[in-house]
Each structure stands twice: as C-alpha cells, then as structure tokens.
Design a protein around this motif. Structure first.
Motif, short mmCIF file in Angstrom:
data_model
loop_
_atom_site.label_atom_id
_atom_site.label_comp_id
_atom_site.label_asym_id
_atom_site.label_seq_id
_atom_site.Cartn_x
_atom_site.Cartn_y
_atom_site.Cartn_z
N GLY A 154 0.81 -1.21 0.00
CA GLY A 154 0.00 0.00 0.00
C GLY A 154 0.84 1.26 0.00
N MET A 155 0.27 2.34 -0.51
CA MET A 155 0.88 3.67 -0.46
C MET A 155 -0.13 4.63 0.14
N TYR A 156 0.36 5.46 1.08
CA TYR A 156 -0.52 6.32 1.88
C TYR A 156 -0.04 7.76 1.76
N PHE A 157 -0.86 8.59 1.13
CA PHE A 157 -0.53 10.01 0.95
C PHE A 157 -1.49 10.82 1.83
N LEU A 158 -1.15 10.95 3.13
CA LEU A 158 -2.10 11.44 4.13
C LEU A 158 -1.63 12.70 4.84
N HIS A 159 -0.63 13.38 4.29
CA HIS A 159 -0.13 14.66 4.83
C HIS A 159 0.62 14.51 6.14
N PHE A 160 0.93 13.32 6.55
CA PHE A 160 1.83 13.11 7.69
C PHE A 160 2.77 11.96 7.32
N GLN A 161 3.87 11.90 8.05
CA GLN A 161 4.88 10.90 7.69
C GLN A 161 4.39 9.49 7.96
N VAL A 162 4.34 8.70 6.89
CA VAL A 162 4.00 7.29 6.99
C VAL A 162 5.26 6.49 6.69
N TYR A 163 5.44 5.41 7.42
CA TYR A 163 6.65 4.61 7.28
C TYR A 163 6.33 3.28 6.60
N ARG A 164 7.30 2.77 5.90
CA ARG A 164 7.18 1.45 5.29
C ARG A 164 8.18 0.52 5.96
N MET A 165 7.86 -0.76 5.98
CA MET A 165 8.71 -1.74 6.64
C MET A 165 9.50 -2.52 5.60
N ASP A 166 10.82 -2.38 5.63
CA ASP A 166 11.70 -3.12 4.72
C ASP A 166 12.10 -4.42 5.40
N SER A 167 11.45 -5.50 5.04
CA SER A 167 11.70 -6.79 5.70
C SER A 167 13.10 -7.31 5.43
N ALA A 168 13.71 -6.92 4.30
CA ALA A 168 15.06 -7.37 3.99
C ALA A 168 16.05 -6.80 4.99
#
Length: 410
Positions: A214-228
């Motif tokens: 998913g991609m979240y463009f919500l005007h606040f910092q959203v983080y993604r989890m890099d499993s590698a």
C-alpha cells in the motif's frame, strides 16, 4: 575521495565516493539524488547492455551509492566518517530477474520460498517505456477497484485523478493478492517530456493468507517496513532479534499528492508465473477515524524504535553482567560440589570395616598373638601386685599375723 576496497560480497569491488558516482553535490536534495540515480540506473541497466560487461559493474556501483545517499541515517554516517561508519552487511543489493539464467532464477525462487528476502529490480524495459510515455494507462476512479493478472516482469498502469478537496483529505492506494502472488506497487511522477519516472515502489508482503502492498498520501509521515533490512539485522545478531524488528522502518519519500492525475502500476514480480491482484484507490475522507489512528500508531512506533535503541544498550550491559554472574555461579557450584565430595570421602574413611578385618587376620595367623595378649594383661596386673596368687597368700599371712598379735595382747 580515494577509493577503498570492499569487504562485502554485495557491493562493488572498489568503492568510490557516492556523490562522485551519481554526479551530485554534497548539498543535493533527495529529489536531485533520486533523479540522478534513475537516469544512471537506466543507462547502465544490464537489459540494455548485454554485450557490455562493464555496464553491469557500473549499474552495481550506482545502486550501491544510491543505497547510501537515499537513506538519511546512512548518508549522515557517511558524511561524518566515510565508509567506515557504515555497516557493510546492511548494504544489500537488488537483482534483476531478467538478467538471471534459468538455473539462477530457480535458486532465487527457492530461497524466496524458504523465506530468504530477495530484492528484485523493475525491468529496464518497463522503466524505459514509462519514461518514453508509451505505456497504456487504465483509469482507476477513487472508490473503485480493478482485478487482473500481470505477467512476470510486466506491469499494468493505472491513472488516478483527484481534485483539490480529495488531495487535501489524502489518498490511499492498496493492492492485494489472495493467491499470495509476489508483486510491486509502483508510483510514477510526470516528467517534463510527458513520460513517467519511477518515484516510489513497495514490495508485496505476506499478511495472513494474502500478500499486499500500500501507499498512503495522508499529509503526515507514513513509514514502510523493509523486511530485507530486518532479516539481515536479525541474521547478524539472532540473540537480539527483538531489537531489530523496527530497524526496517523507513520513511516514505512522498507524503501527499496534488490535484491532477497520478500514475500507479502493478509489476509482476513472480519468478515463473503471472501475478493475480486487486488494486483499490480510496479517499481518506471516508476513513477519518482510521487515518487518525494510523497517525497515532506511526508516531508511537517511531518513538518505540528510538526507545528500543536506548534500551538495547541497557539490555546488553545487563546481559553481560548476567553472563558474568552465571559463569561465576557455575564455577562456585562446581567448587562446592568438589569440596563436599572430598568431605564425604574423608567421612567415609572413618569406618570399622578395616579394623575388624585386621583382627580377623590376626586371629587367622594362630593363637600365639592371643596368648601373648593374655600374658601381657597378666604381667600388667602383676606389676601392681593386685592379681598375682603369690601376693594373695602373703596378704593372708600378713593379716593372720596381725590377728595373732592382737589376740596375744588381749
């Protein structure tokens, strides 16, 4: 900056200054670094340079340099102390499936099936077609979804058009696969020539009985989890795997979209077969409570990651002390056991078994010893004149004598 030898197998044989490799200055913005990387990666991509073996090494060097400068922490460490400040093991590289032979692809698929994280690149052909604007874009209205199958190393492009109000509310794009297919969700920015340049990508992750991204463009910092990143960190230190669970948390580079049409794509990342997927486009206006909860959770997780880094130092210190006292415990326990065993052996030496055996042996040797013992006792008693027969007669006579004398006087 002088080049340095590499210590890790996943990086170039010789390391050059990442700024020099990407031809950017030290004060370049993230967007400038990204743009420079995209152009060079496309230029040296192995798909486009089959007959040029040097291009593969240059592509690897460009990817390695970008892995440093695109990460705020790594870039700061490098700016402060150079390559020595970087963790070599964390410099994992991406592979291009289209550049692998059949056997290597099978091995990659096997490792992926076993849970080993393998990062793959988007095919140069797809990137070049997007950059030239020759891709087919399907419209995807907000609140709608589309299901389909995309071939491996191919992509389906979608255009999501939003107005000013929707842009202010925030946009969410999600892709899922009930067949647990492996795919990438891509976001492209409009280029000056009318084409599209890759700006963001999210690899699918297994969530329950499906895979999703998913991609979240919500005007606040959203983080993604890099499993590698998580997997590599845990592999380096399995005993502290808990502290590494949040190390793969990376900030998304784009947090909001402006009004207009935005291009997304689903890229087939399966090794041998097409990827089944469903893509959805949503306006966050319909999910205000959920959006608020996400913002709170993101902030809490980021705080928790910082807390864990500090706690890890305390934990390791306490663990070292614990190991020291447990080692001493083992040593002290062994010493006490040995002393008690020795004590028991000494106590056991106080026994009648050996004394009795000695008497039995003496009696078996003949009666002489017993006779000798009796003689000794007789001699001992005779010495003090208490038991000899001759002495008894003398006493009697002496007694009688005294009586006789007494009788005479009377």
């Amino acid at each position: 900056m002088a080049s340095e030898k590499m210590e890790g197998p996943s990086a170039p044989a010789v390391r050059r200054d990442p700024y020099e490799v990407l031809s950017v200055s030290r004060d370049s913005s993230d967007q400038e670094i990204k743009s420079a990387y995209r152009k060079l990666a496309l230029k040296y991509h192995p798909d486009k340079n089959v007959s040029n073996p040097e291009a593969s090494e240059l592509f690897k060097e460009v990817a390695y340099s970008y892995s440093i400068l695109s990460d705020p922490d790594k870039r700061r460490h490098y700016d402060t102390a150079g390559f020595e400040a970087l963790e070599h093991g964390a410099m994992d590289m991406e592979i291009d499936l289209s550049n692998l032979g059949t056997v290597n692809t099978m091995f990659a698929a096997l490792f992926s099936k076993l849970g080993v994280p393998i990062k793959t690149t988007v095919s140069a052909t797809i990137l070049e077609e997007a950059l030239n604007g020759t891709v087919t874009v399907r419209p995807l209205p907000l609140g709608a979804s589309f299901s389909g199958k995309v071939d491996k190393q191919s992509a389906h492009f979608f255009g999501v058009t939003i107005n000013e109000q929707q842009a202010q509310s925030g946009i969410v794009i999600r892709v899922s696969s009930s067949a647990q297919s492996k795919f990438k969700l891509l976001y492209f920015e409009q280029e000056a020539n009318g084409g599209y340049g890759l700006a963001l990508q999210e690899d699918s992750e297994k969530t329950g009985k499906a895979t999703s991204a998913g991609m979240y463009f919500l005007h606040f910092q959203v983080y993604r989890m890099d499993s590698a990143v998580n997997a590599l960190a845990m592999a380096k230190d399995p005993d502290a795997a808990f502290f590494k669970r949040l190390e793969g948390l990376q900030p998304c580079e784009v947090s909001e979209l402006k009004s207009g049409t935005h291009i997304f794509a689903v890229y087939g990342d399966n090794f041998f077969k097409p990827a089944s997927y469903t893509i959805e486009a949503m306006c966050a206006k319909s999910y205000e409570d959920t959006t608020q909860k996400l913002m709170e959770i993101e902030a809490q997780i980021l705080t928790k990651r910082n807390d864990l880094r500090q706690f890890e130092t305390e934990y390791r210190k306490a663990l070292t002390q614990f190991q020291e006292v447990t080692n001493r415990y083992s040593v002290e326990k062994q010493a006490v056991d040995e002393l008690l065993n020795q004590r028991e052996q000494i106590h056991s030496s106080f026994t009648t078994v050996r004394t009795v055996a000695g008497h039995i042996g003496a009696s078996n040797g003949g009666g002489g010893s017993k006779a000798h013992l009796d003689d000794s006792r007789t001699e001992s008693q005779s010495d003090d004149g208490s038991s000899d027969g001759k002495d008894k007669s003398n006493k009697k006579r002496w007694f009688n004598l005294n009586l006789n004398r007494s009788d005479k006087k009377l």
